[in-house]
Motif scaffolding. Structure first.
Motif, PDB file in Angstrom:
ATOM      1  N   ARG A   9       0.856  -1.195   0.000  1.00 57.08           N
ATOM      2  CA  ARG A   9       0.000   0.000   0.000  1.00 57.08           C
ATOM      3  C   ARG A   9       0.887   1.239   0.000  1.00 57.08           C
ATOM      4  O   ARG A   9       1.595   1.498   0.964  1.00 57.08           O
ATOM      5  N   PRO A  10       0.870   2.033  -1.061  1.00 56.14           N
ATOM      6  CA  PRO A  10       1.639   3.279  -1.073  1.00 56.14           C
ATOM      7  C   PRO A  10       1.094   4.262  -0.046  1.00 56.14           C
ATOM      8  O   PRO A  10      -0.076   4.225   0.335  1.00 56.14           O
ATOM      9  N   ASP A  11       1.960   5.173   0.395  1.00 64.21           N
ATOM     10  CA  ASP A  11       1.562   6.200   1.358  1.00 64.21           C
ATOM     11  C   ASP A  11       2.447   7.412   1.121  1.00 64.21           C
ATOM     12  O   ASP A  11       3.617   7.420   1.514  1.00 64.21           O
ATOM     13  N   GLY A  12       1.907   8.438   0.468  1.00 59.87           N
ATOM     14  CA  GLY A  12       2.765   9.525   0.025  1.00 59.87           C
ATOM     15  C   GLY A  12       3.747   9.001  -1.004  1.00 59.87           C
ATOM     16  O   GLY A  12       3.372   8.315  -1.957  1.00 59.87           O
ATOM     17  N   LEU A  13       5.028   9.286  -0.796  1.00 58.65           N
ATOM     18  CA  LEU A  13       6.054   8.764  -1.701  1.00 58.65           C
ATOM     19  C   LEU A  13       6.471   7.347  -1.350  1.00 58.65           C
ATOM     20  O   LEU A  13       7.184   6.696  -2.130  1.00 58.65           O
ATOM     21  N   ALA A  14       6.063   6.845  -0.188  1.00 57.76           N
ATOM     22  CA  ALA A  14       6.439   5.493   0.239  1.00 57.76           C
ATOM     23  C   ALA A  14       5.709   4.455  -0.599  1.00 57.76           C
ATOM     24  O   ALA A  14       4.499   4.573  -0.835  1.00 57.76           O
ATOM     25  N   ASP A  15       6.445   3.448  -1.032  1.00 59.17           N
ATOM     26  CA  ASP A  15       5.780   2.373  -1.771  1.00 59.17           C
ATOM     27  C   ASP A  15       5.404   1.240  -0.815  1.00 59.17           C
ATOM     28  O   ASP A  15       5.589   1.335   0.401  1.00 59.17           O
ATOM     29  N   GLY A  16       4.864   0.174  -1.364  1.00 57.76           N
ATOM     30  CA  GLY A  16       4.316  -0.900  -0.554  1.00 57.76           C
ATOM     31  C   GLY A  16       5.337  -1.766   0.148  1.00 57.76           C
ATOM     32  O   GLY A  16       4.956  -2.651   0.934  1.00 57.76           O
ATOM     33  N   ARG A  17       6.624  -1.548  -0.094  1.00 56.82           N
ATOM     34  CA  ARG A  17       7.674  -2.307   0.599  1.00 56.82           C
ATOM     35  C   ARG A  17       8.495  -1.437   1.539  1.00 56.82           C
ATOM     36  O   ARG A  17       9.396  -1.929   2.203  1.00 56.82           O
TER      37      ARG A  17
END
Length: 470
Positions: free
Chosen positions: A395-403
């Motif tokens: 699940r992405p969150d802002g610029l963070a990707d799912g890993r």
């Protein structure tokens, strides 16, 4: 008064053979110790252990500022009720919620825990463990159509709860290089008794457990340039560690800022974090978050009574924010002992400190002299890192990707059992002790994990002694 953590240095065993395979020569020496090293929070540090270790004001807080701290404490810990109520200052709970107070999840300002199990069966609904929801969108993600951005498993009378969360665990066995066995605790999540129809087939779910509250203002006072310097240093080192900053919109600043809070650095300031949690976790509106999240399918939610507009006044929210910014950091215990000093040295040699960066001098945070200009040791770089597929939430969150996950600070980690009575770690509490927390590391941390696995038991215990001292 500062207590004396004096212990006679003891001879430690261990073998050099395994360390030699990692490029170390001979047995490691002890890390140096200097008087004052135990002051992890600089002048905010308190020498406290036990259940109240996370609940004290910064040690350098002037007495005339403590009234505001304790007002914030009262609104952080007292339960909210549904409107209308004779308790007008504390009504407006819901319509959907997961907890009635901030302190219900951050018990004693500490870390939340996963639901209890009885004879292998889940016996309660999660509260301190929440679940973010989204579906893919054109520019990242958007809320799940029926349930919004967070799954809330409780509701006020006359409103349906969004549903229930079921958790199951499976065991993943493994062995250290010296033959000692271990087993990891892998969770699987399911949503049952859904109140507003099925979840979208492309739903993205991210479990997030409530972290401890200490030192949050100190983290906010770390200069942005120092956070970005961590990323440059990691890239230059060429060791496979490549942290990056998240950038997110802040409701108070009204602009994009570097993320520092949340498991994916998806929040930039304590003000936004506090007001967002009031709204998302308890359904309490504030000037920055003036509406509850009632999705189109949730007609009963949209018809529910309110506790005023807003339900928590700016002055009371500001007191909660001040409280959250000025909670003291407990001192490191036994910092001068041989086991802790050896573990600290090994922690660096295993390259754990590449991400869990030890030391900073904070900048100036306006209106908060307590946290400004402090020499601190939070053991975090505040950056996002790929932690491998086993920990991925996709699940992405802002610029963070799912890993990717933010490196959490380690100060106070050894006091969780004293304060909260458990030793559950990582973003969803799956690690039942600190050793398991290390063993779940992958991705950019895989090499460090393998080095830990290669240590003999004496050396592993020394690393754990260091972590438990923080």
């Amino acid at each position: 008064m500062k207590p004396m953590y004096l212990k006679a240095l003891t001879a430690l065993g261990g073998t050099a053979a395994l360390l030699g395979t990692l490029g170390f020569t001979g047995a490691p020496e002890l890390a140096p110790y200097r008087d004052g090293d135990e002051k992890l929070g600089g002048d905010t540090t308190v020498y406290e252990v036990g259940r109240n270790a996370f609940s004290l004001p910064a040690a350098n807080m002037a007495s005339d500022r403590q009234t505001r701290f304790f007002v914030g404490n009262s609104f952080f810990k007292k339960a909210w009720v549904e409107a209308p109520s004779s308790t007008a200052a504390r009504d407006g709970l819901g319509p959907h919620f997961i907890a009635r107070s901030c302190g219900a999840c951050h018990t004693l300002d500490g870390r939340g825990n996963t639901p209890a199990f009885d004879n292998g069966l889940q016996s309660e609904q999660p509260m301190a463990l929440l679940f973010r929801l989204s579906i893919p969108g054109a520019n990242g993600t958007r809320p799940e159509p029926n349930y919004g951005g967070q799954f809330n498993n409780d509701a006020i009378p006359g409103v349906k709860a969004e549903g229930k969360v079921s958790i199951r665990y499976s065991e993943l066995p493994g062995r250290f290089a010296d033959g000692e066995s271990y087993s990891l605790h892998q969770p699987q999540y399911r949503f049952d008794e859904l109140g507003y129809g099925p979840l979208h087939p492309q739903v993205q779910v991210s479990p997030r457990i409530a972290p401890q509250m200490i030192g949050l203002g100190l983290l906010e006072a770390i200069r942005e340039q120092d956070i970005l310097a961590n990323a440059r240093q990691q890239a230059t080192a060429g060791q496979g560690v490549s942290g990056r900053a998240n950038y997110v919109h802040d409701a108070y600043a009204g602009k994009t800022l570097i993320g520092r809070y949340g498991w994916k650095a998806n929040v930039a300031t304590i003000a936004h974090q506090a007001a967002g949690a009031f709204n998302g976790d308890m359904g309490i509106t504030s000037p920055q978050f003036p509406r509850e999240e009632c999705m189109p399918a949730q007609r009963d939610c949209r018809r529910a009574p309110h506790g005023g507009q807003p339900e928590i006044a700016a002055s009371k929210m500001n007191a909660v924010i001040f409280y959250s910014q000025t909670l003291a950091v407990p001192a490191q215990r036994n910092a001068d002992s041989a086991s802790v000093r050896r573990g600290k040295l090994l922690f660096g040699q295993l390259q754990c400190a590449s991400c869990h960066v030890a030391s900073y001098t904070t900048g100036t945070l306006r209106g908060l002299p307590e946290v400004s200009g402090q020499k601190i040791s939070p053991y975090t770089d505040l950056l996002l890192h790929d932690m491998g597929e086993p920990l991925a939430d996709h699940r992405p969150d802002g610029l963070a990707d799912g890993r990717e996950w933010k490196t959490p600070p380690l100060w106070g980690i050894g006091l969780i059992k004293d304060v909260n009575g458990h030793t559950e770690y990582l973003h969803d509490g799956r690690a039942r002790n600190l050793s398991e927390a290390i063993l779940w590391h992958g991705g950019e941390a895989e090499a460090a994990r393998q080095r830990f696995v290669a240590l003999d038991k004496t050396d592993r215990d020394a690393v754990l002694a260091f972590l438990n001292s923080l």
